[in-house]
Design a protein around this motif. Sequence first.
Motif, PDB file in Angstrom:
ATOM      1  N   ASN A 202      55.510  49.157  29.493  1.00 35.00           N
ATOM      2  CA  ASN A 202      54.644  50.041  30.293  1.00 35.00           C
ATOM      3  C   ASN A 202      54.857  49.863  31.791  1.00 35.00           C
TER       4      ASN A 202
ATOM      5  N   THR B 217      59.078  55.499  32.527  1.00 40.90           N
ATOM      6  CA  THR B 217      58.184  54.410  32.147  1.00 40.90           C
ATOM      7  C   THR B 217      58.703  53.777  30.865  1.00 40.90           C
TER       8      THR B 217
ATOM      9  N   PRO C 293      55.906  50.710  25.228  1.00 39.50           N
ATOM     10  CA  PRO C 293      54.949  49.603  25.144  1.00 39.50           C
ATOM     11  C   PRO C 293      55.417  48.448  24.273  1.00 39.50           C
TER      12      PRO C 293
END
Length: 241
Positions: A101, A155, A158
């Motif tokens: 992230n 980005t 995660p």
Amino acid sequence: MDIDNGPSEGSGNGTMDIEQSLLQQFSCMGTTDKDELVQQLQKLLGSNLNYSTAAFFLDMNNWNLQAAVCSYLDIESSTKLPSMALVQNPVASESESIEPNTSFDKVWHMFNNGTEQWPHGCYAQCSDGNIFNGCRVSVPALKPSEDTHLTVRMTSPPQPGVYQSEWRLCTEKGAYFGDPMWVIITVVEEGTMALTQQLSSFSELGASPPAQVAYNPFVPQRSHLEQTQDATPPPGGKDMW
């Protein structure tokens, strides 16, 4: 899409050969699934056709694969695609480590290696793999031999792992052109990057420690002035002995 129809005297036969070849492939395709039809159209027409453009031609022809191919060849075959080359090696061989992230910028240095200016409305988009939350980015209409730096804000995912993404330049109508642009990252657990940076500052394993001068408290230490006087040669540059 550039199609070589052969010599001018046999141009009609060349077109017929292409159509017959496509018709033979159509006989093996009987699906009605739209995603499958898009993939088949891309396979028939080559990698220059992206998903949205393939879906557009299929939808325009009521999802008839044969009609969509004919429409595309009629509209796009006479259009010459722009040329683009990356300044760096277009084959991605190294990956970057990043925490989950985390926002980062991916930059590609490219130039127009063709003989004509890029048309207005060209853009870059993800063509395969993980999009990394990157958005479509417009590119300038470069003249021949001009270059530019394309930056895409992304980005990291995660979850830890190795991820890759392929990006391509597109014309305003959605046809791909130029070298593929790759993004390959390794997402590591939080704290791993800081530990790696700390370890890199240490000496290599097995390296000799720096030499240290032993200090004897029972031996009088000479002052800096006395050491300087001992190191200064006498007048004339010769020993006094």
